[in-house]
Scaffold this motif. Structure first.
Motif, PDB file in Angstrom:
ATOM      1  N   VAL A   1      -3.195  15.485  -4.976  1.00  0.00           N
ATOM      2  CA  VAL A   1      -4.369  15.117  -5.187  1.00  0.00           C
ATOM      3  C   VAL A   1      -4.958  14.792  -6.688  1.00  0.00           C
ATOM      4  N   SER A   2      -4.390  14.007  -7.192  1.00  0.00           N
ATOM      5  CA  SER A   2      -4.684  13.810  -8.918  1.00  0.00           C
ATOM      6  C   SER A   2      -4.307  12.356  -9.272  1.00  0.00           C
ATOM      7  N   ALA A   3      -4.887  12.106 -10.201  1.00  0.00           N
ATOM      8  CA  ALA A   3      -4.710  10.916 -11.216  1.00  0.00           C
ATOM      9  C   ALA A   3      -3.343  10.644 -11.501  1.00  0.00           C
ATOM     10  N   GLU A   4      -2.712  11.865 -11.868  1.00  0.00           N
ATOM     11  CA  GLU A   4      -1.066  11.209 -12.176  1.00  0.00           C
ATOM     12  C   GLU A   4      -0.155  10.885 -10.838  1.00  0.00           C
ATOM     13  N   VAL A   5      -0.519  11.480  -9.868  1.00  0.00           N
ATOM     14  CA  VAL A   5       0.087  11.385  -8.530  1.00  0.00           C
ATOM     15  C   VAL A   5      -0.230  10.020  -7.928  1.00  0.00           C
ATOM     16  N   ALA A   6      -1.447   9.728  -7.899  1.00  0.00           N
ATOM     17  CA  ALA A   6      -2.232   8.356  -7.647  1.00  0.00           C
ATOM     18  C   ALA A   6      -1.497   7.207  -8.309  1.00  0.00           C
ATOM     19  N   ALA A   7      -1.235   7.556  -9.563  1.00  0.00           N
ATOM     20  CA  ALA A   7      -0.790   6.467 -10.464  1.00  0.00           C
ATOM     21  C   ALA A   7       0.754   6.178  -9.975  1.00  0.00           C
ATOM     22  N   ALA A   8       1.614   7.594 -10.094  1.00  0.00           N
ATOM     23  CA  ALA A   8       3.072   7.544  -9.585  1.00  0.00           C
ATOM     24  C   ALA A   8       3.096   6.672  -8.223  1.00  0.00           C
ATOM     25  N   MET A   9       2.321   7.102  -7.362  1.00  0.00           N
ATOM     26  CA  MET A   9       2.308   6.385  -5.923  1.00  0.00           C
ATOM     27  C   MET A   9       2.365   4.688  -6.008  1.00  0.00           C
TER      28      MET A   9
ATOM     29  N   GLY B   1      -1.714 -14.197  10.075  1.00  0.00           N
ATOM     30  CA  GLY B   1      -1.355 -14.593   8.805  1.00  0.00           C
ATOM     31  C   GLY B   1      -1.386 -13.793   7.677  1.00  0.00           C
ATOM     32  N   SER B   2      -1.628 -12.645   7.857  1.00  0.00           N
ATOM     33  CA  SER B   2      -1.720 -11.368   6.747  1.00  0.00           C
ATOM     34  C   SER B   2      -0.296 -11.163   6.169  1.00  0.00           C
ATOM     35  N   SER B   3       0.736 -11.554   6.940  1.00  0.00           N
ATOM     36  CA  SER B   3       2.229 -11.257   6.559  1.00  0.00           C
ATOM     37  C   SER B   3       2.375 -12.169   5.263  1.00  0.00           C
ATOM     38  N   ASP B   4       1.647 -13.274   5.032  1.00  0.00           N
ATOM     39  CA  ASP B   4       1.792 -13.843   3.688  1.00  0.00           C
ATOM     40  C   ASP B   4       1.503 -13.128   2.589  1.00  0.00           C
ATOM     41  N   MET B   5       0.657 -12.363   2.748  1.00  0.00           N
ATOM     42  CA  MET B   5      -0.129 -11.534   1.528  1.00  0.00           C
ATOM     43  C   MET B   5       0.026  -9.984   1.795  1.00  0.00           C
ATOM     44  N   VAL B   6       0.549  -9.382   2.861  1.00  0.00           N
ATOM     45  CA  VAL B   6       1.102  -8.161   2.661  1.00  0.00           C
ATOM     46  C   VAL B   6       2.518  -7.891   3.031  1.00  0.00           C
ATOM     47  N   GLN B   7       3.107  -7.208   1.828  1.00  0.00           N
ATOM     48  CA  GLN B   7       4.459  -6.952   1.772  1.00  0.00           C
ATOM     49  C   GLN B   7       4.814  -5.964   2.620  1.00  0.00           C
ATOM     50  N   GLY B   8       3.920  -4.862   2.847  1.00  0.00           N
ATOM     51  CA  GLY B   8       3.992  -3.948   3.680  1.00  0.00           C
ATOM     52  C   GLY B   8       3.280  -2.472   3.024  1.00  0.00           C
ATOM     53  N   GLY B   9       3.695  -1.501   3.563  1.00  0.00           N
ATOM     54  CA  GLY B   9       2.914  -0.317   3.077  1.00  0.00           C
ATOM     55  C   GLY B   9       3.808   1.065   3.272  1.00  0.00           C
ATOM     56  N   PHE B  10       3.405   2.092   2.834  1.00  0.00           N
ATOM     57  CA  PHE B  10       4.178   3.459   3.000  1.00  0.00           C
ATOM     58  C   PHE B  10       3.166   4.576   3.013  1.00  0.00           C
ATOM     59  N   ILE B  11       3.262   5.112   4.100  1.00  0.00           N
ATOM     60  CA  ILE B  11       2.418   6.357   4.628  1.00  0.00           C
ATOM     61  C   ILE B  11       3.208   7.676   4.142  1.00  0.00           C
ATOM     62  N   THR B  12       2.903   8.069   3.219  1.00  0.00           N
ATOM     63  CA  THR B  12       3.217   9.475   2.449  1.00  0.00           C
ATOM     64  C   THR B  12       2.503  10.404   2.565  1.00  0.00           C
ATOM     65  N   TYR B  13       2.254  11.054   3.663  1.00  0.00           N
ATOM     66  CA  TYR B  13       1.504  12.193   3.925  1.00  0.00           C
ATOM     67  C   TYR B  13       1.944  13.368   3.421  1.00  0.00           C
ATOM     68  N   SER B  14       3.083  13.739   3.426  1.00  0.00           N
ATOM     69  CA  SER B  14       3.614  15.050   2.593  1.00  0.00           C
ATOM     70  C   SER B  14       4.188  14.816   1.323  1.00  0.00           C
ATOM     71  N   ASN B  15       4.174  15.792   0.366  1.00  0.00           N
ATOM     72  CA  ASN B  15       4.677  15.614  -1.039  1.00  0.00           C
ATOM     73  C   ASN B  15       6.140  15.298  -0.625  1.00  0.00           C
TER      74      ASN B  15
ATOM     75  N   THR C   1       0.860  -1.207  -0.038  1.00  0.00           N
ATOM     76  CA  THR C   1      -0.196  -0.050  -0.085  1.00  0.00           C
ATOM     77  C   THR C   1       0.877   1.314   0.039  1.00  0.00           C
ATOM     78  N   ALA C   2       0.295   2.258  -0.558  1.00  0.00           N
ATOM     79  CA  ALA C   2       1.128   3.637  -0.540  1.00  0.00           C
ATOM     80  C   ALA C   2      -0.131   4.600  -0.174  1.00  0.00           C
ATOM     81  N   GLU C   3      -0.001   5.066   1.152  1.00  0.00           N
ATOM     82  CA  GLU C   3      -1.269   5.961   1.571  1.00  0.00           C
ATOM     83  C   GLU C   3      -0.909   7.363   2.135  1.00  0.00           C
ATOM     84  N   SER C   4      -1.862   8.163   1.913  1.00  0.00           N
ATOM     85  CA  SER C   4      -1.752   9.680   2.158  1.00  0.00           C
ATOM     86  C   SER C   4      -2.930   9.884   2.969  1.00  0.00           C
ATOM     87  N   CYS C   5      -4.112  10.158   2.510  1.00  0.00           N
ATOM     88  CA  CYS C   5      -5.069  10.852   3.510  1.00  0.00           C
ATOM     89  C   CYS C   5      -5.577   9.636   4.452  1.00  0.00           C
TER      90      CYS C   5
END
Length: 165
Positions: free
Chosen positions: A78-86, A44-58, A26-30
């Motif tokens: 908050v845009s399609a372009e940034v969501a895709a890049a994230m 058991g979620s560690s078998d399916m979840v590699q990790g996540g990034f909390i990237t609140y700031s630019n 996951t890559a999460e902001s809001c």
């Protein structure tokens, strides 16, 4: 925040990932890590979840996910372009994940504008070897409601990407 409905959907998402033999990142902001929290709530979620990034700031979007500063300046966080890049950045940094989901939005109560109102959330999903997709939603309600609905939408998007490509 993580009510029974969200946790049930997270369990269903994990079951589908397990059946497909896939991992997610996951890559999460809001949402501030709520998608990852919902998924990892379950044993058991560690078998399916590699990790996540909390990237609140630019700055964190750039430093951790490789989102280009010029992209942020041109389109805003908050845009399609940034969501895709994230999503693409998260997937490129998680060597065993097959699917990435990203969330960037305006949960409120402040921070909105005429073109980007409170409740606007952009999602990105990337699938290794496949195309990146984006989707926007405008959720009503207070900050808690916007974030909760964004988590539900993100879990749904992960499930949609399991059977694709």
């Amino acid at each position: 925040m993580l009510d029974g409905t969200v946790l049930t959907q997270a369990a269903e998402t994990l079951d589908r990932l397990r059946q497909a033999g896939l991992q997610v990142v996951t890559a999460e902001s809001c949402t501030g890590g709520l998608v990852a929290a919902a998924l990892t709530h379950h044993a058991g979620s560690s078998d399916m979840v590699q990790g996540g990034f909390i990237t609140y700031s630019n700055d964190m979007k750039t430093a951790l996910l490789g989102v280009a500063p010029a992209l942020l300046a041109r389109h805003g966080a908050v845009s399609a372009e940034v969501a895709a890049a994230m999503a693409e950045g998260a997937l490129s940094r998680a060597p065993h994940a097959a699917i990435a989901v990203s969330i960037t939005g305006i949960a409120g109560p402040g921070g909105g504008s005429a073109s980007k109102p409170v409740g606007l959330v952009w999602f990105g999903t990337a699938r290794r070897g496949g195309q990146t997709r984006t989707l926007s939603r405008h959720f009503g309600g207070d900050r808690t409601a916007v974030r909760q609905r964004a988590v539900v939408q993100a879990l749904d998007l992960i499930r949609q990407r399991i059977g694709t490509e």
